[in-house]
Design a protein around this motif. Structure first.
Motif, PDB file in Angstrom:
ATOM      1  N   VAL A 185     -19.765   4.991  -4.772  1.00 51.60           N
ATOM      2  CA  VAL A 185     -18.892   5.181  -5.932  1.00 51.60           C
ATOM      3  C   VAL A 185     -17.581   5.853  -5.514  1.00 51.60           C
ATOM      4  CG1 VAL A 185     -18.726   6.183  -8.227  1.00 51.60           C
ATOM      5  CG2 VAL A 185     -20.943   5.386  -7.376  1.00 51.60           C
ATOM      6  N   ALA A 186     -17.684   6.787  -4.565  1.00 51.17           N
ATOM      7  CA  ALA A 186     -16.484   7.497  -4.112  1.00 51.17           C
ATOM      8  C   ALA A 186     -15.463   6.509  -3.543  1.00 51.17           C
ATOM      9  CB  ALA A 186     -16.857   8.538  -3.064  1.00 51.17           C
ATOM     10  N   ARG A 214     -15.163   3.364  -4.288  1.00 44.79           N
ATOM     11  CA  ARG A 214     -14.581   2.572  -5.382  1.00 44.79           C
ATOM     12  C   ARG A 214     -13.489   3.362  -6.086  1.00 44.79           C
ATOM     13  NH1 ARG A 214     -19.894  -0.160  -8.167  1.00 44.79           N
ATOM     14  NH2 ARG A 214     -20.469  -1.478  -6.423  1.00 44.79           N
ATOM     15  N   ARG A 215     -13.759   4.637  -6.318  1.00 42.17           N
ATOM     16  CA  ARG A 215     -12.748   5.484  -6.973  1.00 42.17           C
ATOM     17  C   ARG A 215     -11.495   5.545  -6.105  1.00 42.17           C
ATOM     18  NH1 ARG A 215     -16.223  10.558  -8.702  1.00 42.17           N
ATOM     19  NH2 ARG A 215     -17.373   9.672 -10.428  1.00 42.17           N
ATOM     20  N   ARG A 216     -11.706   5.691  -4.810  1.00 41.91           N
ATOM     21  CA  ARG A 216     -10.572   5.795  -3.900  1.00 41.91           C
ATOM     22  C   ARG A 216      -9.737   4.508  -3.928  1.00 41.91           C
ATOM     23  NH1 ARG A 216     -12.321   8.401   1.729  1.00 41.91           N
ATOM     24  NH2 ARG A 216     -13.074  10.089   0.418  1.00 41.91           N
ATOM     25  N   PHE A 217     -10.417   3.376  -3.941  1.00 44.78           N
ATOM     26  CA  PHE A 217      -9.705   2.104  -3.976  1.00 44.78           C
ATOM     27  C   PHE A 217      -8.945   1.939  -5.284  1.00 44.78           C
ATOM     28  CE2 PHE A 217      -9.969  -0.480  -0.363  1.00 44.78           C
ATOM     29  CZ  PHE A 217     -11.130  -0.167   0.321  1.00 44.78           C
ATOM     30  N   LYS A 218      -9.551   2.402  -6.387  1.00 48.16           N
ATOM     31  CA  LYS A 218      -8.860   2.320  -7.687  1.00 48.16           C
ATOM     32  C   LYS A 218      -7.591   3.155  -7.657  1.00 48.16           C
ATOM     33  CE  LYS A 218     -12.334   1.091 -11.133  1.00 48.16           C
ATOM     34  NZ  LYS A 218     -13.133   1.572 -12.261  1.00 48.16           N
ATOM     35  N   LEU A 219      -7.702   4.376  -7.121  1.00 45.52           N
ATOM     36  CA  LEU A 219      -6.530   5.250  -7.023  1.00 45.52           C
ATOM     37  C   LEU A 219      -5.475   4.615  -6.132  1.00 45.52           C
ATOM     38  CD1 LEU A 219      -8.115   8.809  -6.793  1.00 45.52           C
ATOM     39  CD2 LEU A 219      -6.480   8.012  -8.495  1.00 45.52           C
ATOM     40  N   LEU A 220      -5.911   4.048  -5.013  1.00 42.61           N
ATOM     41  CA  LEU A 220      -4.981   3.416  -4.078  1.00 42.61           C
ATOM     42  C   LEU A 220      -4.266   2.245  -4.748  1.00 42.61           C
ATOM     43  CD1 LEU A 220      -4.315   3.863  -1.013  1.00 42.61           C
ATOM     44  CD2 LEU A 220      -5.698   1.830  -0.604  1.00 42.61           C
ATOM     45  N   GLY A 221      -5.027   1.449  -5.499  1.00 41.12           N
ATOM     46  CA  GLY A 221      -4.433   0.313  -6.196  1.00 41.12           C
ATOM     47  C   GLY A 221      -3.384   0.754  -7.203  1.00 41.12           C
ATOM     48  N   ALA A 222      -3.699   1.794  -7.972  1.00 48.43           N
ATOM     49  CA  ALA A 222      -2.751   2.296  -8.967  1.00 48.43           C
ATOM     50  C   ALA A 222      -1.496   2.821  -8.276  1.00 48.43           C
ATOM     51  CB  ALA A 222      -3.398   3.403  -9.793  1.00 48.43           C
ATOM     52  N   ALA A 223      -1.682   3.550  -7.185  1.00 44.70           N
ATOM     53  CA  ALA A 223      -0.534   4.099  -6.453  1.00 44.70           C
ATOM     54  C   ALA A 223       0.318   2.968  -5.889  1.00 44.70           C
ATOM     55  CB  ALA A 223      -1.026   5.015  -5.329  1.00 44.70           C
ATOM     56  N   LEU A 224      -0.340   1.950  -5.345  1.00 45.99           N
ATOM     57  CA  LEU A 224       0.399   0.815  -4.781  1.00 45.99           C
ATOM     58  C   LEU A 224       1.186   0.094  -5.875  1.00 45.99           C
ATOM     59  CD1 LEU A 224      -2.038  -0.713  -2.154  1.00 45.99           C
ATOM     60  CD2 LEU A 224       0.203   0.315  -1.756  1.00 45.99           C
TER      61      LEU A 224
END
Length: 54
Positions: free
Chosen positions: A3-4, A6-16
């Motif tokens: 889950v961690a 996935r959260r990291r990828f979501k944050l990365l996607g939003a930042a990108l």
């Protein structure tokens, strides 16, 4: 994996997405400024205004 991650990828996607939008805005304004600058230079070098050709 977990889950961690996935959260990291979501944050990365939003930042990108944010960075991409900001970069697009900067690029857009840079192109506009460049076009205005080039057209201004062209207008000053030529005696007649452009579009008065025909």
């Amino acid at each position: 994996m977990s889950v961690a991650w996935r959260r990291r990828f979501k944050l990365l996607g939003a930042a990108l997405l944010m960075i991409a939008s900001v970069l697009l805005k900067v690029l857009y304004f840079a192109v506009l400024a460049l076009l205005a600058f080039s057209s201004g230079k062209r207008g000053s070098s030529s005696s007649s205004s452009s579009g008065d050709d025909g």
